[in-house]
Scaffold this motif. Structure first.
Motif, mmCIF file in Angstrom:
data_model
loop_
_atom_site.group_PDB
_atom_site.id
_atom_site.type_symbol
_atom_site.label_atom_id
_atom_site.label_comp_id
_atom_site.label_asym_id
_atom_site.label_seq_id
_atom_site.Cartn_x
_atom_site.Cartn_y
_atom_site.Cartn_z
ATOM 1 N N UNK A 151 0.843 -1.195 0.000
ATOM 2 C CA UNK A 151 0.000 0.000 0.000
ATOM 3 C C UNK A 151 0.876 1.243 0.000
ATOM 4 N N UNK A 152 0.636 2.103 -0.974
ATOM 5 C CA UNK A 152 1.355 3.373 -1.069
ATOM 6 C C UNK A 152 0.502 4.462 -0.427
ATOM 7 N N UNK B 207 4.213 -2.998 -8.674
ATOM 8 C CA UNK B 207 3.855 -3.984 -7.666
ATOM 9 C C UNK B 207 2.986 -3.454 -6.549
ATOM 10 N N UNK B 208 2.614 -2.177 -6.608
ATOM 11 C CA UNK B 208 1.717 -1.603 -5.603
ATOM 12 C C UNK B 208 0.306 -2.146 -5.823
ATOM 13 N N UNK B 209 -0.349 -2.553 -4.732
ATOM 14 C CA UNK B 209 -1.722 -3.076 -4.822
ATOM 15 C C UNK B 209 -2.770 -1.994 -4.608
ATOM 16 N N UNK B 210 -2.476 -1.045 -3.731
ATOM 17 C CA UNK B 210 -3.451 -0.008 -3.402
ATOM 18 C C UNK B 210 -2.725 1.284 -3.082
ATOM 19 N N UNK C 92 1.809 -2.867 -14.489
ATOM 20 C CA UNK C 92 1.015 -3.531 -13.445
ATOM 21 C C UNK C 92 0.379 -2.449 -12.580
ATOM 22 N N UNK C 93 -0.850 -2.167 -12.855
ATOM 23 C CA UNK C 93 -1.535 -1.064 -12.171
ATOM 24 C C UNK C 93 -2.091 -1.514 -10.826
#
Length: 298
Positions: free
Chosen positions: A3-4, A57-60, A102-103
């Motif tokens: 998570x960013x 590689x950020x998921x959210x 990879x969004x």
């Protein structure tokens, strides 16, 4: 999840990051200047630069950055700073996320109920139109700046947050000292609605938004029971065991903060959180008295 978080030094950001880490998430902070640790990612919104490679590689993403809207008098320069500190970083971040191979699954981008302007006792949902004052303009352009991410297929949630009740920051911290000395009182007529949310519910709601795929677009983050300023004043006075007889002198406030800012802060927003509750979210503090007592007991 990875998570960013932007705005990591703000009231909500400093409280959110420990919550994310406590549930096992890896948190990366988007920071201005040189990274302070291995989980910091650098950006410079003024220069339009961001370390996009570190976003892979950020998921959210939880985007909270922005200069304080009620901290100082609204001079022309301050108003431009308030606007630019929201629109420019948001546009930069949304564009960078949209360009990734990879969004992330979701971008949760801060906004505020100031979007609606002064609306008296009208019940406001996410479908209600924007107001016409400067605060509404800021929120509208702030939200519009997320468009590149949404256009790229990222789920974007624009969270319109109410008045966050926290003992260590925000409106409540400013009110506590005069109220504890028995100097707290209603603002103006006291009839204007205040849509609020306890900091604990705010953090839980943000985690819920990250995990709930059906939520997208604008979303009101406010407790289900907004109150008038007179009701808020009386409840806070009762919680701190002090009288609230004398109204707050508006001329003095306008000298310090300026007439335009004070008039905006006196605006009435009676906001509904029906969309959030329909998605399965349950408030821990739906009523003001319990929310204030829990917040001030921490």
């Amino acid at each position: 999840m990875n998570v960013l978080v932007t705005g990591s030094h703000g009231l909500i950001g400093t409280a959110l990051i420990p919550r994310l880490r406590a549930r096992g998430d890896r948190v990366l902070r988007l920071v201005r200047g040189a990274p302070e640790g291995t989980d910091d990612v650098s950006w410079d919104p003024a220069a339009g630069t961001i370390d996009a490679g570190a976003l892979d590689g950020i998921d959210a993403v939880v985007h909270l950055a922005g200069a304080g809207i009620g901290d100082k008098k609204w001079t022309p320069e301050r108003k431009q700073l308030v606007l630019d500190s929201r629109t420019k970083p948001t546009a930069l971040l949304a564009g960078a996320l949209a360009a990734l191979d990879r969004k992330p699954r979701v971008l949760v981008s801060a906004s505020a109920i100031g979007y609606y302007g002064d609306r008296a006792d009208e019940i406001l949902t996410e479908d209600s139109g924007p107001g016409s004052d400067f605060g509404a303009q800021v929120c509208r352009e702030w939200e519009d700046a997320t468009a590149p991410a949404a256009d790229a297929g990222i789920r974007v949630v624009r969270v319109r947050t109410g008045l966050v009740l926290a003992a260590d920051g925000g409106l409540l911290k400013r009110l506590l000292l005069p109220f504890k000395f028995g100097l707290g009182g209603r603002l103006g007529s006291g009839k204007q609605y205040m849509s609020w949310i306890a900091i604990d519910d705010q953090l839980r709601a943000l985690l819920h938004v990250i995990e709930t795929d059906v939520l997208a677009g604008p979303l009101n983050l406010t407790a289900p029971n907004p109150v008038t300023n007179a009701e808020f004043t009386a409840t806070l006075g009762d919680v701190v065991h002090r009288p609230t007889v004398l109204p707050t002198p508006l001329p003095a406030l306008k000298i310090v903060y300026g007439g335009e800012l004070v008039d905006t802060l006196l605006g009435s927003q009676r906001v509904s959180s029906g969309k959030l509750r329909s998605s399965g979210f349950e408030f821990s503090y739906p009523d003001l008295d319990a929310a204030l007592r829990a917040t001030l007991a921490d």
